[in-house]
Motif scaffolding. Structure first.
Motif, PDB file in Angstrom:
ATOM      1  N   SER A   1     -21.035  48.871  -8.969  1.00 37.08           N
ATOM      2  CA  SER A   1     -19.908  49.787  -9.109  1.00 37.08           C
ATOM      3  C   SER A   1     -19.833  50.279 -10.548  1.00 37.08           C
ATOM      4  CB  SER A   1     -18.579  49.121  -8.734  1.00 37.08           C
ATOM      5  OG  SER A   1     -18.191  48.183  -9.727  1.00 37.08           O
TER       6      SER A   1
ATOM      7  N   ARG B   1     -22.874  47.819   2.702  1.00 32.42           N
ATOM      8  CA  ARG B   1     -22.091  48.486   1.655  1.00 32.42           C
ATOM      9  C   ARG B   1     -21.286  47.460   0.866  1.00 32.42           C
ATOM     10  NH1 ARG B   1     -20.900  54.271   2.435  1.00 32.42           N
ATOM     11  NH2 ARG B   1     -18.743  53.982   1.758  1.00 32.42           N
ATOM     12  N   SER B   2     -20.831  46.418   1.563  1.00 38.70           N
ATOM     13  CA  SER B   2     -20.093  45.337   0.901  1.00 38.70           C
ATOM     14  C   SER B   2     -20.170  44.089   1.757  1.00 38.70           C
ATOM     15  CB  SER B   2     -18.626  45.727   0.675  1.00 38.70           C
ATOM     16  OG  SER B   2     -17.964  45.914   1.925  1.00 38.70           O
TER      17      SER B   2
ATOM     18  N   ASP C   1     -18.771  44.626  -3.473  1.00 38.19           N
ATOM     19  CA  ASP C   1     -19.677  45.765  -3.330  1.00 38.19           C
ATOM     20  C   ASP C   1     -21.136  45.320  -3.347  1.00 38.19           C
ATOM     21  OD1 ASP C   1     -17.761  47.914  -3.242  1.00 38.19           O
ATOM     22  OD2 ASP C   1     -17.416  47.573  -5.385  1.00 38.19           O
TER      23      ASP C   1
ATOM     24  N   VAL D   1     -23.748  48.088  -1.848  1.00 40.22           N
ATOM     25  CA  VAL D   1     -24.289  49.455  -1.957  1.00 40.22           C
ATOM     26  C   VAL D   1     -25.811  49.459  -1.818  1.00 40.22           C
ATOM     27  CG1 VAL D   1     -23.946  51.664  -3.121  1.00 40.22           C
ATOM     28  CG2 VAL D   1     -22.448  49.754  -3.689  1.00 40.22           C
TER      29      VAL D   1
ATOM     30  N   SER E   1     -25.031  50.892   5.504  1.00 38.46           N
ATOM     31  CA  SER E   1     -25.401  51.822   4.450  1.00 38.46           C
ATOM     32  C   SER E   1     -26.257  52.965   4.988  1.00 38.46           C
ATOM     33  CB  SER E   1     -26.154  51.086   3.335  1.00 38.46           C
ATOM     34  OG  SER E   1     -25.286  50.229   2.640  1.00 38.46           O
TER      35      SER E   1
ATOM     36  N   ARG F   1     -21.230  54.906  -3.296  1.00 36.15           N
ATOM     37  CA  ARG F   1     -20.311  53.795  -2.975  1.00 36.15           C
ATOM     38  C   ARG F   1     -18.989  54.294  -2.425  1.00 36.15           C
ATOM     39  NH1 ARG F   1     -16.170  50.580  -4.937  1.00 36.15           N
ATOM     40  NH2 ARG F   1     -15.711  52.050  -6.623  1.00 36.15           N
TER      41      ARG F   1
END
Length: 401
Positions: free
Chosen positions: A118, A188-189, A194, A196, A238, A338
């Motif tokens: 992030s 994605r998490s 997070d 990503v 993702s 993200r």
């Protein structure tokens, strides 16, 4: 190798002729590459691999008998004493805490890509690096290619005329087993943390980073806008097939058209679109081809090793090839991915599966032509009118610096 290699070999440790004390965090996956590279550097007298850390022990014989083995970085730091360099090659979501711990231990840091998951973590890490005064190298290995200097020279000479745009094209194959190799693959998490792990932020992140570097976009201040259009053919969180469209502060368009749902893996490339010709850089091969009205030429270049460059930076102050601050432009792209809407599933009618079981891989119909058009026209899949492209590009609001 060039100057960086020579400097590292001669005096990258605590004193001239002293090997740098190195710890490696993460010995599996890409960590195996670092083990081989450290073995080479240790044989040259440039480093001593003091310790490794991984919750999954290394394979027998994978690390030198003199290197201590620990389950985690905390235990390693408590036992190892002073370290000159810590290399972190671990899952994406662990990068930020491990990197901060390494800097707190007063060591130089080599951090695999992507730096963190992030923009907020990136800013925290930049602040910690500045406070520590230590060098932080990010593992975008392609940035060590000598071809990048040749590209600078051909642009300065006007060999392909005025640079009008850059495209990055990547088409790889990844099967079902790829997404079963770890609990964070394709996420994605995880539990609010997070990850990503998308096509542009992990497997083909080098395509994005290389295109940005060629464009002269290093820091967050070098980017004016980022648009994303994210899709997935696999049953994951993702994106696996995406277009990222970037405009630099001076106005140069960069379009990254990427998939891991191709019919076959092809060497990714970055194309420089000039008013009088093109240059294509196959960054995994350090191969540069130039085509103008005068004809076509091709050359393969050498590459500086990023670990050696970091050691040379520590010893003599030479600039880092892939510094943390210079990954700021890439981190804006990661943040755009993200915070973008969830990737749109590609209609199964436009996806075929090749292979069986865990070896099966998704192929998006016509993806090769779609990627080529997207890069050439600086257009997203929906703008090209592809039948499965149901999303509009999402614009990322770049934070004020």
């Amino acid at each position: 190798m060039g100057t960086a290699t020579e400097a590292a070999g001669k005096g990258a440790g605590t004193a001239p002729g002293t090997a740098a004390r190195v710890a490696l965090v993460g010995v599996h996956g890409f960590g195996t590459h670092h083990l081989r590279n450290l073995e080479r550097l240790q044989a040259a007298g440039a480093v001593e691999l003091v310790a490794v850390a991984d919750p999954q022990p290394p394979a027998p014989g994978a690390v030198p008998p003199s290197a201590a083995i620990h389950p985690g970085l905390d235990e390693l730091l408590q036992a190892a004493g002073d370290l000159d360099l810590v290399i972190v090659a671990t899952p994406i979501q662990t990068h930020a805490p491990l990197a901060l711990a390494a800097l707190a231990a007063d060591a130089e840091l080599y951090l695999e890509k992507p730096p963190v998951a992030s923009l907020a973590d990136f800013n925290r890490l930049c602040a910690a690096a500045e406070d520590s005064g230590r060098g932080v190298q990010i593992g975008f290995q392609s940035l060590g290619s000598h071809a990048l200097r040749a590209i600078e020279e051909l642009l300065a000479a006007g060999t392909i005329g005025t640079l009008e745009g850059i495209s990055a094209t990547g088409r790889w194959v990844r099967d079902r087993a790829y997404y079963k190799r770890s609990r964070w693959a394709g996420k994605r998490s995880i539990n609010g943390v997070d990850v990503v792990d998308g096509v542009a932020t992990n497997p083909l992140a080098h395509a994005v980073a290389t295109a940005l570097r060629i464009a002269g976009a290093r820091t967050t201040a070098d980017i004016a806008s980022v648009e994303t259009e994210l899709y997935r053919a696999n049953d994951i969180e993702s994106d696996d097939t995406s277009v990222i469209r970037i405009r630099t502060t001076p106005g140069l368009p960069i379009t990254c058209a990427l998939t891991i749902c191709a019919s076959e893996s092809v060497e990714p490339c970055v194309t420089l679109q000039g008013s009088a010709g093109t240059a294509v850089f196959h960054y995994t091969e350090d191969r540069l081809s130039i085509e103008t009205a005068a004809g076509r030429s091709e050359k393969t270049f050498g590459r500086d090793d990023l670990t050696e460059n970091l050691l040379a930076h520590r010893a003599t102050g030479v600039p880092l090839t892939s510094s943390l601050l210079d990954s700021g432009a890439f981190m804006l792209v990661l943040e755009a991915v993200r915070t973008a809407p969830l990737p749109s599933p590609i209609d199964p009618a436009h996806v075929r599966w090749e292979g069986d079981g865990d070896s099966a891989h998704a192929v998006v119909t016509g993806i090769e032509a779609a990627l080529e058009r997207a890069g050439r026209e600086h257009a997203t899949f929906s703008e090209l009118g592809l039948p499965w492209a149901v999303s509009a590009p999402a614009t990322f609001d770049i934070p004020a610096s």
